[in-house]
Design a protein around this motif. Structure first.
Motif, mmCIF file in Angstrom:
data_model
loop_
_atom_site.group_PDB
_atom_site.id
_atom_site.type_symbol
_atom_site.label_atom_id
_atom_site.label_comp_id
_atom_site.label_asym_id
_atom_site.label_seq_id
_atom_site.Cartn_x
_atom_site.Cartn_y
_atom_site.Cartn_z
ATOM 1 N N PHE A 52 41.117 33.061 50.789
ATOM 2 C CA PHE A 52 40.419 33.091 49.508
ATOM 3 C C PHE A 52 40.768 34.366 48.745
ATOM 4 O O PHE A 52 41.062 34.331 47.539
ATOM 5 N N ALA A 53 40.742 35.502 49.452
ATOM 6 C CA ALA A 53 40.997 36.789 48.801
ATOM 7 C C ALA A 53 42.399 36.857 48.209
ATOM 8 O O ALA A 53 42.619 37.518 47.187
ATOM 9 N N ARG A 54 43.331 36.189 48.841
ATOM 10 C CA ARG A 54 44.718 36.229 48.370
ATOM 11 C C ARG A 54 45.051 35.057 47.442
ATOM 12 O O ARG A 54 46.195 34.904 47.022
ATOM 13 N N GLY A 55 44.031 34.266 47.104
ATOM 14 C CA GLY A 55 44.276 33.057 46.331
ATOM 15 C C GLY A 55 44.139 33.211 44.832
ATOM 16 O O GLY A 55 44.215 32.211 44.111
ATOM 17 N N GLY A 56 43.949 34.427 44.342
ATOM 18 C CA GLY A 56 43.815 34.641 42.906
ATOM 19 C C GLY A 56 42.616 35.515 42.590
ATOM 20 O O GLY A 56 41.843 35.882 43.487
ATOM 21 N N VAL A 78 25.583 35.381 39.238
ATOM 22 C CA VAL A 78 26.894 35.873 39.663
ATOM 23 C C VAL A 78 27.964 34.811 39.450
ATOM 24 O O VAL A 78 29.028 35.081 38.870
ATOM 25 N N VAL A 79 27.699 33.608 39.919
ATOM 26 C CA VAL A 79 28.694 32.543 39.787
ATOM 27 C C VAL A 79 28.929 32.206 38.309
ATOM 28 O O VAL A 79 30.076 32.016 37.872
ATOM 29 N N LEU A 90 33.398 35.429 45.487
ATOM 30 C CA LEU A 90 33.150 35.648 46.905
ATOM 31 C C LEU A 90 31.745 36.224 47.016
ATOM 32 O O LEU A 90 31.493 37.355 46.611
ATOM 33 N N LEU A 91 30.829 35.426 47.545
ATOM 34 C CA LEU A 91 29.417 35.776 47.612
ATOM 35 C C LEU A 91 29.082 36.204 49.043
ATOM 36 O O LEU A 91 29.117 35.370 49.963
ATOM 37 N N PRO A 107 34.931 24.623 44.816
ATOM 38 C CA PRO A 107 36.067 25.242 45.513
ATOM 39 C C PRO A 107 36.357 26.664 45.041
ATOM 40 O O PRO A 107 37.111 27.382 45.701
ATOM 41 N N ASP A 108 35.753 27.063 43.915
ATOM 42 C CA ASP A 108 35.962 28.415 43.404
ATOM 43 C C ASP A 108 34.939 29.405 43.950
ATOM 44 O O ASP A 108 34.935 30.571 43.555
#
Length: 223
Positions: A52-56, A78-79, A90-91, A107-108
């Protein structure tokens, strides 16, 4: 009569001079060492978090051990703010200060109880957090701008330090945390990205632990 306590031989303040100016009235025995950071290899990111962290670009949100108030309302804010800026979320729910409403899933959005900030924060576009000293330093060291939502104690102070150094907007009190307010604050934070990267680079060059050890080794030996 009790004897007066002797003044401390040395006081170590584990804060970065990039985030805290040394007050002029501090005695010479007080040492601003720089942040203490463990540079040894730590726990790896969970594969799903790393992907997830590397996905954008994403907005990192954590309130650590803070749990007062409505965690679902905060998660919604937040969202909503992240989506308004085209960011994923990322929560990190921590001790319960954040929760994801069912109608905000997608998915986001990735929800985890926690993750090592020193590994995940460098990939974030911006962060939203409570302003604890450790979190402030971890996010600043990563070169990431932040929106500080203080709850108590020293958190408003660190929120002001972040703002005064152009690393993010003015602190946003938790009772004023709405989707609209956070959307505006995240927009300001994103405009601080270049400054945050510059400050992060300088913090990463500090070795607060070595500076603290040097002070201790210099202390006179007691008879």
């Amino acid at each position: 009569m009790a004897a007066a306590l002797a003044p401390p031989t040395a006081t170590l303040v584990a804060a970065s001079p990039q985030l805290l100016d040394r007050p002029a009235d501090w005695p010479a025995s007080v040492h601003l060492t720089g942040a203490w950071h463990d540079s040894s290899p730590g726990a790896a990111l969970e594969p799903a978090v790393e992907d997830f962290a590397r996905g954008g670009p994403f907005l990192l949100a954590t309130f650590g051990s803070m749990a007062a108030g409505d965690p679902l309302a905060r998660g919604r804010a937040v969202v909503g703010a992240a989506r308004a800026h085209g960011l994923r979320t990322l929560l990190l729910t921590g001790w319960g200060g954040l929760a994801l409403p069912e109608d905000c899933t997608g998915p986001d959005v990735l929800v985890r109880a926690g993750a090592p900030l020193d590994l995940v924060a460098p990939h974030a576009a911006a962060a939203v957090h409570h302003g604890g000293a450790g979190t402030v330093h971890a996010v600043a060291r990563a070169g990431v701008p932040a929106v500080v939502v203080p709850f108590l104690a020293d958190q408003p102070f660190w929120g002001r330090q972040v703002h005064d150094r152009s690393l993010g907007p003015a602190p946003l009190p938790r009772r004023r945390l709405t989707t609209a307010a956070l959307t505006a604050a995240v927009g300001e934070a994103l405009g601080c990205r270049r400054r945050a990267q510059e400050v992060g680079e300088r913090i990463r060059q500090e070795d607060g632990l070595a500076a603290a050890l040097a002070v201790l080794e210099d202390l006179p030996a007691h008879p």
